[in-house]
Scaffold this motif. Sequence first.
Motif, PDB file in Angstrom:
ATOM      1  N   ALA A   1       7.439   8.390  44.041  1.00 37.25           N
ATOM      2  CA  ALA A   1       7.089   9.323  42.969  1.00 37.25           C
ATOM      3  C   ALA A   1       5.793   8.894  42.286  1.00 37.25           C
ATOM      4  O   ALA A   1       4.931   9.733  41.975  1.00 37.25           O
ATOM      5  N   GLN A   2       5.671   7.589  42.056  1.00 33.65           N
ATOM      6  CA  GLN A   2       4.452   7.086  41.426  1.00 33.65           C
ATOM      7  C   GLN A   2       3.240   7.301  42.326  1.00 33.65           C
ATOM      8  O   GLN A   2       2.170   7.704  41.863  1.00 33.65           O
ATOM      9  N   VAL A   3       3.426   7.040  43.619  1.00 34.61           N
ATOM     10  CA  VAL A   3       2.328   7.261  44.566  1.00 34.61           C
ATOM     11  C   VAL A   3       1.953   8.728  44.597  1.00 34.61           C
ATOM     12  O   VAL A   3       0.756   9.094  44.612  1.00 34.61           O
ATOM     13  N   SER A   4       2.977   9.591  44.645  1.00 32.27           N
ATOM     14  CA  SER A   4       2.726  11.027  44.658  1.00 32.27           C
ATOM     15  C   SER A   4       2.000  11.469  43.395  1.00 32.27           C
ATOM     16  O   SER A   4       1.072  12.291  43.445  1.00 32.27           O
ATOM     17  N   MET A   5       2.417  10.920  42.245  1.00 31.01           N
ATOM     18  CA  MET A   5       1.780  11.257  40.986  1.00 31.01           C
ATOM     19  C   MET A   5       0.321  10.818  40.983  1.00 31.01           C
ATOM     20  O   MET A   5      -0.584  11.555  40.542  1.00 31.01           O
ATOM     21  N   ILE A   6       0.085   9.601  41.481  1.00 27.48           N
ATOM     22  CA  ILE A   6      -1.288   9.096  41.553  1.00 27.48           C
ATOM     23  C   ILE A   6      -2.129   9.989  42.466  1.00 27.48           C
ATOM     24  O   ILE A   6      -3.275  10.342  42.144  1.00 27.48           O
ATOM     25  N   TYR A   7      -1.561  10.369  43.615  1.00 24.47           N
ATOM     26  CA  TYR A   7      -2.273  11.213  44.564  1.00 24.47           C
ATOM     27  C   TYR A   7      -2.570  12.584  43.937  1.00 24.47           C
ATOM     28  O   TYR A   7      -3.667  13.134  44.088  1.00 24.47           O
ATOM     29  N   MET A   8      -1.561  13.125  43.230  1.00 24.83           N
ATOM     30  CA  MET A   8      -1.735  14.422  42.586  1.00 24.83           C
ATOM     31  C   MET A   8      -2.819  14.351  41.514  1.00 24.83           C
ATOM     32  O   MET A   8      -3.687  15.235  41.413  1.00 24.83           O
ATOM     33  N   ASN A   9      -2.762  13.289  40.708  1.00 23.59           N
ATOM     34  CA  ASN A   9      -3.783  13.109  39.663  1.00 23.59           C
ATOM     35  C   ASN A   9      -5.169  12.975  40.288  1.00 23.59           C
ATOM     36  O   ASN A   9      -6.171  13.487  39.752  1.00 23.59           O
ATOM     37  N   GLN A  10      -5.182  12.274  41.413  1.00 20.39           N
ATOM     38  CA  GLN A  10      -6.456  12.107  42.108  1.00 20.39           C
ATOM     39  C   GLN A  10      -7.005  13.470  42.556  1.00 20.39           C
ATOM     40  O   GLN A  10      -8.201  13.755  42.415  1.00 20.39           O
TER      41      GLN A  10
END
Length: 221
Positions: A171-180
Motif C-alpha cells: 500500500a505504501q509503495v502504491s501510494m508513493i507510486y501514485m503520488n509520483q
Amino acid sequence: MLPYVTRYEPIQVTLQTDEVKNIPCGTKGGVMIYLKKFEVVNRLRKEYVYETILNYGVKYDKTWVYDKIHHEINQFCSAHSLQEEYIDKSDQIDEIMKEAIQHDCTRYAPGIEIISVRVTKPSIPRTIARNYEQMEEERTKVPIATEMQKVVMKEAETLKKKAVTEAEKDAQVSMIYMNQKVNEKESIKRQQEIENEIFLAREKSLADANYHRVMKEAEAN
C-alpha cells in the motif's frame, strides 16, 4: 533380681518402625485392593513406660499400632471410592492415617507418639489399573494437543502479521507510486501552463509591435 524367679522384658524407648504388609482394603464401591506396605514410625516415651506396660502389656504396639492399622484402613476404605483412594486422596492418606492412629493413642495410651506414617500405593486389579493407565494417557495427550494448538496459532499469527506487513508495504509503495504519477502530471500541467504563458506573451508582444508599426505608418501618412 533373682535368677529363674524374677522375669524382665527389655522395652525400647527410641524410634522404631512397625510394618504391616498386604493389608486388604474393600472400597465403598465393593472393589478389593491391597496395600502392599504400611509403615508406622513411633516411639514410647520414657515417662509413660510403666503406665503403658501396666495397661497394655509389653506387646502394647500390637494393640495400638498393628491392630489399629487394620482398623483405620478398613474404616478409610469403606468410606471412600477406588477413585478417591487410588487417585484423589493418595497423597493425603499418610497424614490421615497418622492423625487417626495418634488420636486414639493420645486418648488411651498417651505414652505412644506417632512420628510418621508411610503407605505405599495400593495394588488394584489389572483390568482397573489398565483403565487408569488409559485415562492417564488421554490426559497426557491434552497438554500436548494444547501446545500444538498454541504453536499452530502462533504460526498463523506470524503469517497474519507478515501478510499485514506485506499489504502495508504494498500500500505504501502504491501510494508513493501514485503520488509520483500525480506529481508528474502536475509537473507536466505546470510546464504546459508556462509554455502557454510564454506563447501568449510572445503573441501579445508581436501584436503590440504590429500595432505600433501600423500607428507609425498612419501618423506618417
